[in-house]
Each structure stands twice: as C-alpha cells, then as structure tokens.
Design a protein around this motif. Structure first.
Motif, PDB file in Angstrom:
ATOM      1  N   PHE A 120       0.806  -1.266   0.013  1.00  0.00           N
ATOM      2  CA  PHE A 120       0.033  -0.075   0.161  1.00  0.00           C
ATOM      3  C   PHE A 120       0.904   1.083   0.175  1.00  0.00           C
ATOM      4  CE2 PHE A 120      -1.957  -3.436   1.955  1.00  0.00           C
ATOM      5  CZ  PHE A 120      -3.392  -3.397   1.757  1.00  0.00           C
ATOM      6  N   ARG A 121       0.558   2.198  -0.932  1.00  0.00           N
ATOM      7  CA  ARG A 121       1.480   3.294  -1.009  1.00  0.00           C
ATOM      8  C   ARG A 121       0.486   4.441  -1.557  1.00  0.00           C
ATOM      9  NH1 ARG A 121       7.085   1.678  -3.865  1.00  0.00           N
ATOM     10  NH2 ARG A 121       7.568  -0.311  -2.595  1.00  0.00           N
ATOM     11  N   HIS A 122       0.227   5.543  -0.994  1.00  0.00           N
ATOM     12  CA  HIS A 122      -0.511   6.533  -1.390  1.00  0.00           C
ATOM     13  C   HIS A 122       0.286   7.340  -2.357  1.00  0.00           C
ATOM     14  CE1 HIS A 122      -3.075  10.188  -1.216  1.00  0.00           C
ATOM     15  NE2 HIS A 122      -4.143   9.080  -0.676  1.00  0.00           N
ATOM     16  N   GLU A 123       0.277   6.823  -3.762  1.00  0.00           N
ATOM     17  CA  GLU A 123       0.897   7.445  -4.594  1.00  0.00           C
ATOM     18  C   GLU A 123      -0.151   8.180  -5.829  1.00  0.00           C
ATOM     19  OE1 GLU A 123       4.484   5.878  -6.274  1.00  0.00           O
ATOM     20  OE2 GLU A 123       3.747   3.898  -5.502  1.00  0.00           O
ATOM     21  N   ARG A 124       0.136   8.698  -6.804  1.00  0.00           N
ATOM     22  CA  ARG A 124      -0.936   9.308  -7.895  1.00  0.00           C
ATOM     23  C   ARG A 124      -0.996   8.111  -8.652  1.00  0.00           C
ATOM     24  NH1 ARG A 124      -1.382  11.799 -12.485  1.00  0.00           N
ATOM     25  NH2 ARG A 124       0.961  11.827 -12.931  1.00  0.00           N
ATOM     26  N   GLY A 154      -0.200   1.268 -14.123  1.00  0.00           N
ATOM     27  CA  GLY A 154       1.120   0.593 -13.520  1.00  0.00           C
ATOM     28  C   GLY A 154       1.579   1.287 -12.119  1.00  0.00           C
ATOM     29  N   ARG A 155       0.674   2.252 -11.556  1.00  0.00           N
ATOM     30  CA  ARG A 155       0.931   2.806 -10.329  1.00  0.00           C
ATOM     31  C   ARG A 155      -0.224   3.005  -9.706  1.00  0.00           C
ATOM     32  NH1 ARG A 155       5.410   4.567  -8.713  1.00  0.00           N
ATOM     33  NH2 ARG A 155       6.427   5.114 -10.784  1.00  0.00           N
ATOM     34  N   TYR A 156      -0.449   1.985  -8.601  1.00  0.00           N
ATOM     35  CA  TYR A 156      -1.733   1.962  -7.900  1.00  0.00           C
ATOM     36  C   TYR A 156      -1.557   2.191  -6.398  1.00  0.00           C
ATOM     37  CZ  TYR A 156      -2.493  -0.130 -12.194  1.00  0.00           C
ATOM     38  OH  TYR A 156      -2.329  -0.582 -13.523  1.00  0.00           O
TER      39      TYR A 156
HETATM   40 MG    MG Z   1       8.125   4.452  -6.101  1.00  0.00          MG
END
Ligand code: MG
Ligand code: ATP
Length: 424
Positions: A111-115, A119-121
């Motif tokens: 779990f990561r709070h990214e934009r 390919g990026r969740y």
């Molecule tokens: Mg990264």
C-alpha cells in the motif's frame, strides 16, 4: 436513489476475467521458487510505523508521503505495509531464523499513497524474495538467474537488466560528500525536487527524470571510482557471472533505488512496453538492514516484482493459457435433475482434474444448452430421462461443432480423459 459505494481510488478489484492471468503468473513463480529451494513466508499486512521509518528511511518518498499510517485504538502508530522487505527482516529476527542462511519468498498486497496512473496503484501486489546470511556475488547472481527463468516461463522477452553497485556504507559516505559538493556548484540549474534532495538524500538526485538535472548528473563524480577493492571485486564477479550465464545487462551508474537500505548490488528489470512505469522487478543487496533493525549483522539480498505490471506484459504478449471448463452438465426432467449432482460427484471422484460445471436452476433443454455453450466448456454432457434409463450420457462437443455421441455413464470419466482435459 442510494449513493453507490465505490472502491477506493487506486485500489482495484481483480475480476474473474483477469484472475487466470494472475494464477498463471503465481503458479509459474511458485514452481520456479520451489525449484531453487526457496520457502514462503507470510507476514501481517500491518506493522508498527517505526519499522518502516527505521528500514526504508525517514527521508524517502515512501515514508515521507506515501504511507497509510493510522493510530490504533490504543494510540500506537501502525502502517499498512508499503513493501515486504522490512516485515521479512523483522520476522526473521523475531523468530530466530537467522542462525543459518535463509532463502525466502513472499507475495501479497502493498500500500502506497501515490498518484494513481497506469502501472501505479495505491494497493498493488508484489512477489518478492529475500536471502539472508549469504554475502557473495554468487547469490546476487542466483536471484537474477531465477528472475530470468521466470520471464522465460512467462514468455516475456524484451526485458532489459540494469545493474549498478552502491558500494558499502563508508564508501558511499565519502562519495556522498563529493557528489554534494559537485551538485551544490550547479544548484541554480537543478530541478526543485533535486534541490530539496540535496539536503536529505543527494544520491537520489542521480535518478532525477528532469532533463536539465540529468545533464548535470552526466558529468558528476562516479561512485564506481570511490569503491574499495572488495566492493569492486564483488561487482566484477557479478558481472562475470551474468556474462557466463548469457544474461545481457547494462551498467547504469545512475541506478540508485529509492529505498535507503541498499548497498553494493542493485538491479532492475525494465520494459519499454508499459509506458512510463517500466520497472517490473527491482532489488539489491542490503547487508546493513538486519543489524539496523536489532538483529545480528547478517548479509542479505532480495528483490520485488510488481505483479500488476507483469500482468500487463503477459496480457500484451498473450502467453497465458486460458482457464476453461471441460464440461457443462445439462439435466432435463425431474428425475435427471435429481440425479445430476450425484453423477457430477462421481465424475469428479473418478477424475480429480476434470473441470465440470453442473447446471443449476432448471429450465428447458434449449436454455440450459445455451448456458453450456456460453460457459466456454469443451463438452455439453446431456442427461435426459431416456439417457438416464439407458445408463448413458450424451456428449456434445461444443467447440468443434461435431455430432453428439452417447457414452455409457460407467466409462464417461475415462472417455473425457481420453479426449484430453483442459488442465493437461
Ligand atoms: Mg516508487
Ligand atoms: P517506481 O520507481 O516504479 O516507483 P519503486 O522503486 O518505488 O518503483 P520498489 O519499492 O522497488 O519500487 O518495488 C518493486 C516493484 O514493485 C517496482 O519495480 C514496481 O514494479 C512495483 N511497484 C512499486 N510501486 C508500485 C505501485 N504504486 N503500483 C504498482 N506497482 C508498483
């Protein structure tokens, strides 16, 4: 109307149409990991926040702005795990696994709070490996060989291996000072992010995506020139091993990785087929981390694969075998319907590999047959009152458009196996 509840942004359902691809990747990975003697470890999804601060590093993107942290009911700060290595190290120390070498693997959501973007969740999945207690370049080579075997098994060509060495802590320390001095001289022309990183983590400036910063970095002092004989030897042996194994690689001196704990070997497998999010597997050595987390000094190396990105590649390459039914059992008439579940159970007893769906909910022959057709099964098994009385079942090939044949119930399992099962 009541407002519909939706999934959280960046967190996705993996739907039935997709899960066969996931199974394919997971089963190939498990087979290969077992073939190299690796054992699975499962750790909790939630850990104390301190674990990630102390391992990943206070001034990394993950810890500074991407963690899902919250206060437990008793006030402890907990976090959803953003990656797997810290938990593995914690578990290995806590459970006394480190008295001998360990080859471990794990899988599951991170779990990561990214934009969120392609390919990026915010919830994504990794399959990862951690090896403890082995210090040599031979084990760095082994984990890379294992990944190559997986790409081959998945039919993925076109992945590029980039490697670098970060040296050990003291070498990096000396280099950091020199790099910082160089970058300070070009302060005015660095991008905003990189300027901020000067104070906290100047090595990260090396992998800035900003073109002007990249141009400055191109002439920066090189870490490789600051390595002692041991670190240099380690890297050279790894390179020689890769060459002997016929693995093409690129030495990318700007590959530094975003987590603090790496030293010596770092590597990434990269594709150009997924747009900007091209790294599908990343890892390296982290010899200091066990001690940093309170264990006895233990060398370690590992990697993590981004499952969603690999699934994207498998989908594009269209190499996953479809998961389909062998047969769909149609039963018309009261007596046949009552008997059908028993017959299905007997077939499954006789042939555990058989993928058989039993029609449920009654209906006319026509409507049941339509469902059999739509199920994608290879055969419709037709059971009516007359078949029941004669002790036979009608077997109708659905894909080849062939005629139905009557097969005695007693030899139906053998007949289906002879025709070949989907699971073969
Ligand atoms: Mg990264
Ligand atoms: P990136 O540079 O793409 O942000 P990273 O260096 O943060 O990756 P790691 O922490 O090393 O990635 O994780 C290993 C792999 O997990 C990555 O190479 C990638 O394939 C995958 N991964 C990382 N973050 C995400 C995410 N937010 N969504 C999907 N996959 C991810």
């Amino acid at each position: 109307m009541t407002k519909k509840i939706q999934a959280i942004r960046g967190m996705h359902d993996i739907l039935p149409a997709q899960t066969p691809l996931w199974h394919h990747l997971e089963s190939q990975a498990k087979r290969i990991l077992a073939a190299y003697g690796y054992s699975e470890i499962r750790t909790p999804l939630v850990e104390v926040t301190e674990l990630f601060k102390r391992s990943i590093g206070e001034v990394t993107d993950i810890v500074e702005k991407e963690m899902y942290s919250f206060a437990d009911r008793n006030g402890d700060s907990l976090s959803l795990r953003p990656e797997g290595t810290a938990s593995c190290v914690r578990a290995a120390i806590e459970n006394g696994l480190l008295s001998q070498p360990q080859r471990l693997w794990y899988q599951g959501p991170m779990f990561r709070h990214e934009r969120p973007q392609r390919g990026r969740y915010r919830q994504f999945h990794q399959i990862g490996v951690e090896v403890f207690g082995l210090a040599g370049p031979d084990i760095d080579l082994e984990v890379i060989l294992m990944t190559r075997r997986l790409w081959r098994a998945l039919g993925l060509s076109g992945l590029r291996l980039e490697i670098n060495t970060l040296g050990d802590a003291s070498e990096r320390h000396a280099y950091r000072a020199e790099l910082l001095a160089y970058l300070e001289r070009h302060h005015e022309r660095l991008d905003e992010d990189s300027r901020q990183r000067l104070a906290t983590n100047p090595l990260r400036v090396l992998d800035s995506k900003d073109p002007q910063t990249q141009a400055i970095v191109a002439d920066a002092p090189r870490l490789l020139d600051h390595l002692g004989a041991e670190s240099r030897g380690h890297f050279e042996q790894l390179c020689a091993g890769l060459e002997a194994a016929g693995i093409a690689y690129v030495h990318n001196p700007r590959l530094v990785r975003g987590l603090d704990y790496y030293n010596r070997t770092v590597f990434e497998w990269i594709t150009d087929e997924l747009g900007a999010q091209g790294t599908v597997c990343a890892g390296g050595r982290y010899d200091g981390l066990v001690e940093q987390l309170g264990g006895r000094s233990t060398p370690a190396v590992g990697f993590a694969m981004g499952v969603e990105r690999l699934i994207g590649l498998i989908e594009q390459a269209d190499t996953a075998p479809p998961q389909t039914l062998d047969a769909y059992l149609v039963a018309v008439g009261e007596r046949a319907q009552a008997r059908a579940p028993q017959i299905a159970e007997e077939l499954r007893d006789a042939c555990p590999e058989l993928r058989l769906m039993c029609h449920s909910g009654g209906g006319s022959f026509k409507s049941q047959f339509k469902k059999a057709d739509r199920s994608g099964a290879r055969y419709a098994l037709v059971l009516g009152e007359s078949e029941l009385d004669a002790g036979v079942v009608g077997v109708k090939p659905l894909r080849e458009g062939l005629e139905q044949t009557l097969v005695p119930l007693s030899s139906l399992a053998d007949y289906l196996v002879e025709q070949g099962l989907e699971s073969d």
